[in-house]
Motif scaffolding. Structure first.
Motif, PDB file in Angstrom:
ATOM      1  N   GLN A   1      26.101  18.791  26.729  1.00 14.96           N
ATOM      2  CA  GLN A   1      25.265  18.949  25.540  1.00 14.96           C
ATOM      3  C   GLN A   1      23.902  18.293  25.740  1.00 14.96           C
ATOM      4  O   GLN A   1      22.870  18.850  25.354  1.00 14.96           O
ATOM      5  N   ALA A   2      23.906  17.115  26.344  1.00 15.82           N
ATOM      6  CA  ALA A   2      22.648  16.401  26.570  1.00 15.82           C
ATOM      7  C   ALA A   2      21.741  17.131  27.553  1.00 15.82           C
ATOM      8  O   ALA A   2      20.511  16.970  27.509  1.00 15.82           O
ATOM      9  N   LEU A   3      22.319  17.935  28.430  1.00 12.73           N
ATOM     10  CA  LEU A   3      21.557  18.652  29.452  1.00 12.73           C
ATOM     11  C   LEU A   3      20.937  19.947  28.944  1.00 12.73           C
ATOM     12  O   LEU A   3      20.106  20.548  29.641  1.00 12.73           O
ATOM     13  N   LYS A   4      21.318  20.388  27.774  1.00 17.09           N
ATOM     14  CA  LYS A   4      20.779  21.643  27.247  1.00 17.09           C
ATOM     15  C   LYS A   4      19.255  21.576  27.165  1.00 17.09           C
ATOM     16  O   LYS A   4      18.674  20.688  26.548  1.00 17.09           O
ATOM     17  N   GLY A   5      18.584  22.522  27.817  1.00 17.74           N
ATOM     18  CA  GLY A   5      17.131  22.588  27.769  1.00 17.74           C
ATOM     19  C   GLY A   5      16.405  21.606  28.670  1.00 17.74           C
ATOM     20  O   GLY A   5      15.180  21.525  28.651  1.00 17.74           O
ATOM     21  N   ARG A   6      17.142  20.860  29.487  1.00 22.58           N
ATOM     22  CA  ARG A   6      16.509  19.883  30.389  1.00 22.58           C
ATOM     23  C   ARG A   6      16.191  20.515  31.741  1.00 22.58           C
ATOM     24  O   ARG A   6      16.866  21.443  32.178  1.00 22.58           O
ATOM     25  N   ASP A   7      15.182  19.989  32.405  1.00 22.67           N
ATOM     26  CA  ASP A   7      14.808  20.441  33.746  1.00 22.67           C
ATOM     27  C   ASP A   7      15.336  19.532  34.848  1.00 22.67           C
ATOM     28  O   ASP A   7      15.481  19.961  35.988  1.00 22.67           O
ATOM     29  N   ALA A   8      15.566  18.256  34.519  1.00 20.81           N
ATOM     30  CA  ALA A   8      15.904  17.275  35.547  1.00 20.81           C
ATOM     31  C   ALA A   8      16.583  16.077  34.907  1.00 20.81           C
ATOM     32  O   ALA A   8      16.499  15.863  33.698  1.00 20.81           O
ATOM     33  N   VAL A   9      17.225  15.289  35.766  1.00 14.61           N
ATOM     34  CA  VAL A   9      17.918  14.081  35.320  1.00 14.61           C
ATOM     35  C   VAL A   9      17.479  12.914  36.180  1.00 14.61           C
ATOM     36  O   VAL A   9      17.351  13.036  37.405  1.00 14.61           O
ATOM     37  N   VAL A  10      17.261  11.775  35.530  1.00 16.85           N
ATOM     38  CA  VAL A  10      17.080  10.502  36.221  1.00 16.85           C
ATOM     39  C   VAL A  10      18.263   9.619  35.854  1.00 16.85           C
ATOM     40  O   VAL A  10      18.519   9.371  34.674  1.00 16.85           O
ATOM     41  N   SER A  11      18.978   9.152  36.859  1.00 20.47           N
ATOM     42  CA  SER A  11      20.081   8.225  36.626  1.00 20.47           C
ATOM     43  C   SER A  11      19.666   6.825  37.055  1.00 20.47           C
ATOM     44  O   SER A  11      19.445   6.566  38.234  1.00 20.47           O
ATOM     45  N   ALA A  12      19.558   5.949  36.063  1.00 25.35           N
ATOM     46  CA  ALA A  12      19.283   4.535  36.318  1.00 25.35           C
ATOM     47  C   ALA A  12      20.482   3.701  35.886  1.00 25.35           C
ATOM     48  O   ALA A  12      20.336   2.547  35.496  1.00 25.35           O
ATOM     49  N   LEU A  13      21.662   4.297  35.969  1.00 32.58           N
ATOM     50  CA  LEU A  13      22.875   3.600  35.568  1.00 32.58           C
ATOM     51  C   LEU A  13      23.098   2.366  36.432  1.00 32.58           C
ATOM     52  O   LEU A  13      22.896   2.395  37.641  1.00 32.58           O
ATOM     53  N   GLY A  14      23.524   1.306  35.785  1.00 42.35           N
ATOM     54  CA  GLY A  14      23.849   0.089  36.504  1.00 42.35           C
ATOM     55  C   GLY A  14      25.103  -0.536  35.926  1.00 42.35           C
ATOM     56  O   GLY A  14      25.632  -0.086  34.911  1.00 42.35           O
ATOM     57  N   THR A  15      25.566  -1.568  36.579  1.00 43.32           N
ATOM     58  CA  THR A  15      26.736  -2.289  36.092  1.00 43.32           C
ATOM     59  C   THR A  15      26.620  -3.748  36.513  1.00 43.32           C
ATOM     60  O   THR A  15      25.945  -4.067  37.490  1.00 43.32           O
ATOM     61  N   ARG A  16      27.254  -4.620  35.767  1.00 42.83           N
ATOM     62  CA  ARG A  16      27.170  -6.042  36.070  1.00 42.83           C
ATOM     63  C   ARG A  16      27.949  -6.384  37.336  1.00 42.83           C
ATOM     64  O   ARG A  16      28.871  -5.669  37.720  1.00 42.83           O
ATOM     65  N   ALA A  17      27.555  -7.497  37.933  1.00 42.27           N
ATOM     66  CA  ALA A  17      28.310  -8.012  39.080  1.00 42.27           C
ATOM     67  C   ALA A  17      29.760  -8.231  38.681  1.00 42.27           C
ATOM     68  O   ALA A  17      30.051  -8.692  37.578  1.00 42.27           O
ATOM     69  N   SER A  18      30.653  -7.843  39.569  1.00 36.86           N
ATOM     70  CA  SER A  18      32.085  -7.928  39.276  1.00 36.86           C
ATOM     71  C   SER A  18      32.821  -8.432  40.516  1.00 36.86           C
ATOM     72  O   SER A  18      33.321  -7.637  41.305  1.00 36.86           O
ATOM     73  N   PRO A  19      32.880  -9.756  40.694  1.00 36.84           N
ATOM     74  CA  PRO A  19      33.480 -10.298  41.924  1.00 36.84           C
ATOM     75  C   PRO A  19      34.968  -9.996  42.070  1.00 36.84           C
ATOM     76  O   PRO A  19      35.479  -9.950  43.189  1.00 36.84           O
ATOM     77  N   PHE A  20      35.680  -9.810  40.941  1.00 38.32           N
ATOM     78  CA  PHE A  20      37.133  -9.727  41.006  1.00 38.32           C
ATOM     79  C   PHE A  20      37.709  -8.377  40.565  1.00 38.32           C
ATOM     80  O   PHE A  20      38.756  -7.975  41.050  1.00 38.32           O
ATOM     81  N   ARG A  21      37.046  -7.709  39.657  1.00 37.33           N
ATOM     82  CA  ARG A  21      37.570  -6.451  39.131  1.00 37.33           C
ATOM     83  C   ARG A  21      36.950  -5.249  39.841  1.00 37.33           C
ATOM     84  O   ARG A  21      35.775  -5.253  40.209  1.00 37.33           O
ATOM     85  N   GLU A  22      37.768  -4.220  39.990  1.00 35.88           N
ATOM     86  CA  GLU A  22      37.288  -2.974  40.596  1.00 35.88           C
ATOM     87  C   GLU A  22      36.220  -2.352  39.707  1.00 35.88           C
ATOM     88  O   GLU A  22      36.296  -2.424  38.475  1.00 35.88           O
ATOM     89  N   VAL A  23      35.216  -1.753  40.326  1.00 37.24           N
ATOM     90  CA  VAL A  23      34.133  -1.096  39.599  1.00 37.24           C
ATOM     91  C   VAL A  23      34.230   0.405  39.830  1.00 37.24           C
ATOM     92  O   VAL A  23      34.311   0.855  40.979  1.00 37.24           O
ATOM     93  N   THR A  24      34.222   1.174  38.753  1.00 32.63           N
ATOM     94  CA  THR A  24      34.313   2.636  38.872  1.00 32.63           C
ATOM     95  C   THR A  24      33.304   3.365  37.992  1.00 32.63           C
ATOM     96  O   THR A  24      33.216   4.591  38.054  1.00 32.63           O
ATOM     97  N   LEU A  25      32.559   2.639  37.173  1.00 35.91           N
ATOM     98  CA  LEU A  25      31.663   3.266  36.202  1.00 35.91           C
ATOM     99  C   LEU A  25      30.682   4.217  36.864  1.00 35.91           C
ATOM    100  O   LEU A  25      30.489   5.355  36.413  1.00 35.91           O
ATOM    101  N   LEU A  26      30.028   3.767  37.929  1.00 38.73           N
ATOM    102  CA  LEU A  26      28.955   4.551  38.531  1.00 38.73           C
ATOM    103  C   LEU A  26      29.479   5.853  39.121  1.00 38.73           C
ATOM    104  O   LEU A  26      28.895   6.924  38.911  1.00 38.73           O
ATOM    105  N   SER A  27      30.568   5.768  39.865  1.00 35.72           N
ATOM    106  CA  SER A  27      31.110   6.985  40.481  1.00 35.72           C
ATOM    107  C   SER A  27      31.714   7.914  39.440  1.00 35.72           C
ATOM    108  O   SER A  27      31.552   9.140  39.527  1.00 35.72           O
ATOM    109  N   THR A  28      32.382   7.363  38.438  1.00 40.18           N
ATOM    110  CA  THR A  28      32.974   8.205  37.396  1.00 40.18           C
ATOM    111  C   THR A  28      31.900   8.953  36.624  1.00 40.18           C
ATOM    112  O   THR A  28      32.005  10.167  36.391  1.00 40.18           O
ATOM    113  N   ALA A  29      30.851   8.241  36.217  1.00 42.28           N
ATOM    114  CA  ALA A  29      29.770   8.882  35.468  1.00 42.28           C
ATOM    115  C   ALA A  29      29.028   9.897  36.326  1.00 42.28           C
ATOM    116  O   ALA A  29      28.654  10.976  35.847  1.00 42.28           O
ATOM    117  N   THR A  30      28.814   9.577  37.595  1.00 42.21           N
ATOM    118  CA  THR A  30      28.074  10.487  38.478  1.00 42.21           C
ATOM    119  C   THR A  30      28.875  11.740  38.779  1.00 42.21           C
ATOM    120  O   THR A  30      28.314  12.841  38.877  1.00 42.21           O
TER     121      THR A  30
END
Length: 222
Positions: free
Chosen positions: A71-100
Motif C-alpha cells: 500500500q505504501a508503494l502505490k504511486g512511488r518511483d523509488a525506495v530509500v531504506s535507512a532501517l536500523g536496529t540497536r546493538a544487540s550483544p546477546f539476542r539474535e537480530v532479524t529485523l533488517l532481513s525480515t523487513a528487507t
C-alpha cells in the motif's frame, strides 16, 4: 530491472518511500528530499515520533508487513531504506532481513524498481576495515549479531532483481557536511574513517537519479 518508473525519476521530481525515517540519518534523508522538491512518503511505526517530519506524507505501519508495504508503494518511483536496529550483544537480530525480504517482494509486485539501501561499514566484504577499536572491540562485542543480519539484508537485496545500490557508511557523526565524499569499493588501503549523517543522506538521494553505483556496494567516507 528497468521500467517506466526509472525514466520518471530522471525527468521529474521522484516520488519516494523512506523506511527508517525517524532515525538520525533517516530524518536528514527526508528533510533533504523535501528540500529538493521530491514527493516523500514515510512508513513509520509511530506517528508521534514522526510529527516533525515536515513535508512528508506519514503512513503508519510495520515495515515487516508486506501488505502494508504494498500500500505504501502505490504511486512511488523509488525506495530509500535507512532501517536500523540497536546493538544487540546477546539476542539474535532479524529485523533488517525480515523487513528487507518483505520490501523487495512488495517492490517486485508493485513494479517499483529503484532501491537505495543503507547498511554499514562491516557488512559483507567491508568487514575488518573499521580500524583497531571498531574491528577488535566494538564489532565483536556489540555489533556482531546486528551485522550478521545486515549481511542477510544485503544478500536479499542483491538477489532481488531490483535496481539496487547498497550504501555502506563509515562511522557516522553529526558534524557539518563536507564538499567531498569518497566512495570506495577497493578497501585494501582503508582502515577506518568517519562521515556525517548529512553527507550520507546527500549521497543516498543522489543515487536515485544516477547509475554510477547501480548493483554495487560503495563504502562512503570522508
Amino acid at each position: 530491472m528497468q521500467n517506466s518508473e526509472t525514466d520518471d525519476i530522471r525527468t521529474a521530481p521522484p516520488k519516494i518511500l523512506v523506511l527508517g525515517a525517524t532515525g538520525g540519518t533517516g530524518r536528514l534523508i527526508v528533510s533533504q528530499a523535501v528540500a529538493r522538491g521530491y514527493d516523500v512518503s514515510v512508513l513509520v511505526r509511530s506517528a508521534e515520533k514522526a510529527r516533525d517530519l515536515k513535508g512528508a506524507k506519514l503512513i503508519v505501519g510495520d515495515a515487516r508487513d508486506e501488505k502494508v508495504l504494498r500500500q505504501a508503494l502505490k504511486g512511488r518511483d523509488a525506495v530509500v531504506s535507512a532501517l536500523g536496529t540497536r546493538a544487540s550483544p546477546f539476542r539474535e537480530v532479524t529485523l533488517l532481513s525480515t523487513a528487507t525480504r518483505a520490501l523487495t517482494s512488495a517492490m517486485q509486485i508493485e513494479q517499483v524498481s529503484r532501491l537505495v539501501c543503507i547498511t554499514g561499514l562491516g557488512a559483507g566484504d567491508s568487514v575488518g576495515h573499521g580500524g583497531f577499536l571498531f574491528d577488535k572491540l566494538i564489532f565483536p562485542l556489540l555489533l556482531r549479531r546486528v551485522y550478521a543480519d545486515k549481511d542477510r539484508q544485503e544478500s536479499i537485496v542483491r538477489d532481488s532483481g531490483l535496481d539496487w545500490v547498497l550504501v555502506r557508511p563509515s562511522v557516522l557523526n553529526n558534524k557539518p557536511s563536507r564538499d567531498t565524499i569518497r566512495a570506495l569499493t577497493d578497501l585494501s588501503n582503508f582502515h577506518g574513517g568517519g562521515i556525517s549523517r548529512e553527507d550520507v543522506a546527500r549521497f543516498v538521494l543522489d543515487q536515485l537519479r544516477a547509475d554510477a553505483w547501480l548493483h554495487r556496494s560503495p563504502l562512503i567516507t570522508w
